[in-house]
Design an enzyme around this catalytic site. Structure first.
Site, PDB file in Angstrom:
ATOM      1  N   SER A  19       0.847  -1.195   0.000  1.00  0.00           N
ATOM      2  CA  SER A  19       0.000   0.000   0.000  1.00  0.00           C
ATOM      3  C   SER A  19       0.887   1.251   0.000  1.00  0.00           C
ATOM      4  O   SER A  19       2.081   1.183   0.304  1.00  0.00           O
ATOM      5  CB  SER A  19      -0.930  -0.006   1.210  1.00  0.00           C
ATOM      6  OG  SER A  19      -0.163  -0.020   2.390  1.00  0.00           O
ATOM      7  N   HIS A  20       0.288   2.370  -0.314  1.00  0.00           N
ATOM      8  CA  HIS A  20       1.091   3.592  -0.435  1.00  0.00           C
ATOM      9  C   HIS A  20       1.797   4.007   0.854  1.00  0.00           C
ATOM     10  O   HIS A  20       2.957   4.394   0.802  1.00  0.00           O
ATOM     11  CB  HIS A  20       0.235   4.718  -1.008  1.00  0.00           C
ATOM     12  CG  HIS A  20       0.185   4.659  -2.495  1.00  0.00           C
ATOM     13  ND1 HIS A  20      -0.621   3.781  -3.176  1.00  0.00           N
ATOM     14  CD2 HIS A  20       0.886   5.323  -3.435  1.00  0.00           C
ATOM     15  CE1 HIS A  20      -0.429   3.928  -4.474  1.00  0.00           C
ATOM     16  NE2 HIS A  20       0.472   4.856  -4.666  1.00  0.00           N
TER      17      HIS A  20
END
Lengths: 111, 364
Positions: free
Chosen positions: A68-69
């Site tokens: 995920s970011h």
């Protein structure tokens, strides 16, 4: 030495240890309150969060995975990150002192 | 058969990337399939027709490669559109293709990809080598900065500011439309006085896509290339251009050189100022997208994807803008696909991913 109490567990997304003060950000109105070297706690993130991630000593999120970011940003910045805690924004409190182990994905109580 | 072997390698690479890459989580602003389901068949058919002409006219592969801005754009077309898009078009009956035609299409695109990278096109060795010996030789090595705590933080922040901007412009799903990571390159580490070092390049090659986001006109530059030298890092990248998550990059970054629109910039105060500007633009852009109705986001996604392949359309002197019938499809189906694809692909077993990606069946 007494063992530190575990407050929360998630998935370790970038290794490293950091201790600091919790700042929960669930709304962009909270961005201006975020101070350098606080520990960012968020439900999830969007691109505008990168500006406060870049100030954080560590990142904790309710959702997400190792790709995920927040996890990617933490790795590039070299700061610990724990994702998928499910309830960090509920369990943790603003101003609370914690220690985060980014490898094990554990958040400890810190005096 | 060689062609079948390459398709098998492609399926292996895709299944590996899915298994190791996708984790349950949020996608901003939508999950890839929630957007691509509305236009994947149109885009796949449009590209198929053009590639057929290139192939039949025996256009040199290197010339065909120039119609794609980066290997990542071509690789992600293969990932997101070429397989399921052609199957949807075929099964809907509006654009029929045989398995043989699809094999030939993939084979041609694999060959084109082969001219764009200097290693395995499926990146199964964990590398993506784009720069040649001459380009590496011409890097202005004297402009690299040795990073200490303060300068390291400034450089890492700038890199992440650009990463955030790319995210806001091209969404989670289509980041490759404006950026690419490549390396690790073998370079003499003597000049840096370190052992076990590697050079990795972060290319932000389109930070001002005015054609799709006119509001980013205030972005002060269009391209940034960041050369990072890491020590003791075994940097690896997969088929989707995602970097191995088991590496602490920031903690091992020791030298950096930044080129903005082709010119080296190593003034820390200037980089800090630019970082703040990028953050402001990203915030504005993110807020703009967050306010868009969900089907407008899908329309924007179609623009981003067609825009990414504009070189191919321009080669044929055609407008790259998505065909107007896509708007009709979006209106016709409403939020049907938004709901249908609100699920995690991370749960897909590799065998199912292989079947989904395989152009030699009609299953999706």
């Amino acid at each position: 030495m007494a063992r530190k109490k575990i407050i929360l567990k998630g998935v370790g997304a970038n290794s490293g240890i950091a201790a600091g003060v919790i700042r929960i950000v669930t709304d962009k109105k909270d961005f201006s309150n975020f101070k350098e070297n606080e520990i960012l706690v968020a439900k999830t993130t969007d691109p505008s969060y990168v500006m406060i991630m870049a100030k954080a000593a560590a990142i904790i999120t309710d959702t997400g995975g190792i790709m995920s970011h927040p996890a990617i940003v933490a790795r590039e910045l070299g700061i610990p990150c724990v994702v998928a805690t499910k309830k960090a924004t509920i369990v943790l409190r603003n101003g609370q002192k914690v220690k985060i182990d980014g490898e094990k994905g554990i958040i400890y109580e810190e005096e | 058969m060689k062609r079948n072997k390459e398709i098998e390698q492609y399926l292996d690479a895709a299944a590996f990337a899915f298994k190791n890459d996708l984790t349950p989580g949020e996608y901003w602003p939508l999950k890839p399939a929630q957007m691509t389901a509305y236009f994947e068949d149109s885009l796949a058919a449009d590209v198929f027709k053009k590639v057929e002409i290139l192939r039949k006219q025996k256009v040199p592969l290197g010339k065909a490669a120039k119609t794609f801005s980066s290997p990542g754009i071509l690789r992600n077309f293969l990932e997101n559109f070429a397989n399921t898009g052609l199957k949807v078009a075929h099964n809907s009956g509006w654009f029929k293709t045989s398995f043989k035609e699809r094999e030939e299409f993939f084979d041609y695109l694999f060959q084109v990809l082969g001219t764009m990278v200097k290693n395995d096109i499926f990146l199964s060795d964990g590398k993506q080598l784009i720069l040649g010996a001459e380009e590496l030789k011409n890097i202005p090595w004297s402009k690299f900065i040795k990073l200490d705590e303060k300068s390291g933080k400034v450089m890492r922040k700038f890199n992440m500011a650009l990463f955030g901007l790319i995210w806001s412009l091209y969404f989670d799903a289509f980041y490759y439309t404006g950026s690419s990571s490549h390396g690790p390159y073998k370079i003499p580490m003597k000049r840096f006085g370190i052992k076990n070092g590697s050079l990795v390049v972060n290319d932000y090659f389109n930070l001002r896509p005015l054609e799709i986001w006119p509001a980013v006109k205030n972005m002060p530059f269009k391209k940034v290339r960041i050369y990072n030298v890491y020590k003791n890092v075994k940097w690896k990248i997969n088929f989707f251009e995602r970097v191995d998550p088991n590496i602490d990059l920031g903690g091992n970054l020791c030298f950096t050189m930044i080129e903005i629109d082709g010119k080296p910039v190593n003034n820390l105060a200037k980089i800090e100022k630019l970082t703040k500007e990028v953050f402001k633009i990203t915030e504005k852009q993110t807020n703009f997208v967050n306010k868009l109705p969900v089907l407008e986001i899908v329309k924007k996604a179609s623009e981003i994807c067609y825009y990414g392949l504009r070189g191919l359309f321009e080669y044929f002197n055609e407008d790259w803008a998505p065909p107007r019938q896509i708007d009709g499809v979006i209106e016709k189906f409403g939020d049907k696909f938004i709901k249908k694809f609100d699920r995690d692909l991370a749960d897909y077993p590799p065998a199912k991913i292989r079947k989904l990606f395989d152009p030699r069946n009609n299953w999706y």
